[in-house]
Design a protein around this motif. Sequence first.
Motif, PDB file in Angstrom:
ATOM      1  N   GLU A   1      -2.211  -2.230  -3.431  1.00  7.24           N
ATOM      2  CA  GLU A   1      -3.460  -2.120  -3.435  1.00  7.24           C
ATOM      3  C   GLU A   1      -4.488  -1.726  -3.672  1.00  7.24           C
ATOM      4  O   GLU A   1      -5.896  -2.189  -4.033  1.00  7.24           O
ATOM      5  CB  GLU A   1      -3.601  -3.715  -2.519  1.00  7.24           C
ATOM      6  N   ASN A   2      -4.364  -0.537  -3.953  1.00 11.16           N
ATOM      7  CA  ASN A   2      -5.457   0.413  -3.839  1.00 11.16           C
ATOM      8  C   ASN A   2      -5.144   0.953  -4.749  1.00 11.16           C
ATOM      9  O   ASN A   2      -4.828   2.676  -4.884  1.00 11.16           O
ATOM     10  CB  ASN A   2      -6.062   1.740  -2.493  1.00 11.16           C
TER      11      ASN A   2
ATOM     12  N   LYS B   1       0.906  -1.369   0.076  1.00 10.32           N
ATOM     13  CA  LYS B   1       0.010  -0.088  -0.225  1.00 10.32           C
ATOM     14  C   LYS B   1       0.795   1.596   0.011  1.00 10.32           C
ATOM     15  O   LYS B   1       0.523   2.537  -0.451  1.00 10.32           O
ATOM     16  CB  LYS B   1      -0.361  -0.138   1.402  1.00 10.32           C
TER      17      LYS B   1
ATOM     18  N   ASP C   1      -7.526   4.488  -6.235  1.00 13.65           N
ATOM     19  CA  ASP C   1      -7.632   5.541  -5.755  1.00 13.65           C
ATOM     20  C   ASP C   1      -6.391   6.740  -6.004  1.00 13.65           C
ATOM     21  O   ASP C   1      -7.143   7.578  -5.920  1.00 13.65           O
ATOM     22  CB  ASP C   1      -7.420   5.096  -3.876  1.00 13.65           C
ATOM     23  N   TYR C   2      -5.345   6.287  -6.914  1.00 13.78           N
ATOM     24  CA  TYR C   2      -5.077   7.265  -7.547  1.00 13.78           C
ATOM     25  C   TYR C   2      -4.662   8.063  -8.737  1.00 13.78           C
ATOM     26  O   TYR C   2      -5.712   7.288  -9.814  1.00 13.78           O
ATOM     27  CB  TYR C   2      -3.280   6.436  -7.633  1.00 13.78           C
TER      28      TYR C   2
END
Length: 209
Positions: free
Chosen positions: A86-87, A2, A90-91
């Motif tokens: 993993e996220n 992350k 979100d970017y």
Amino acid sequence: MKKAILATKVGMTQVFNEDGVLTPVTVLQAGPCVVTQVKTEENDGYAAVQVGFMDKRETLVNSPDRGKFDKADIPYKRFIREFRFENAADYNVKDEIKADIFEAGDKIDVSAISKGKGFQGAIKRFGQHRGPMKHGSKYHRHAGSNGSASDPSRVFKGKHMPGQMGAKRVTIQNLEIVRVDAEDNLILVKGAVPGPKKALVVVREAVKA
């Protein structure tokens, strides 16, 4: 994974905690990194975030990279690396990743190119012992017997012999962050980090923490 960031090695120093205990630390100039591309399962087959670090002169940027940066309306960057967060969804392009994503006490893995030592002998390269230093001895700093005459009549693969030392990618796991200066984007890591000063260092959250 992350959390990850690109940094440059500033050097080593020492800090004292509240109890007066001295801790040797390596200072890393971490970021700010800017997101240059977000890869998705639909378009690229996997999810990842591509980040750029440190500005680069326009005269040193080739045409493909110049087109990529111009399309994203981002200043030209010297280093580009990819992280499989993993996220990642979100970017967004142009988002900044700074040192404040980490905090004191975090465990991290650092990767860098180690210092190059040039062509070295087996004693320095692998820590082998030397032979007698008397005048009659004809064996001082040699690596020793390489292969017997009849059996096996060859040199085994992986035999410790003279050769290029250093200048290889080295990863050290589970280093501890002692302090984070969010204002100046500095990360103080306990102990030593591979590479010379100004070397590019990849900082990731620890895999085995």
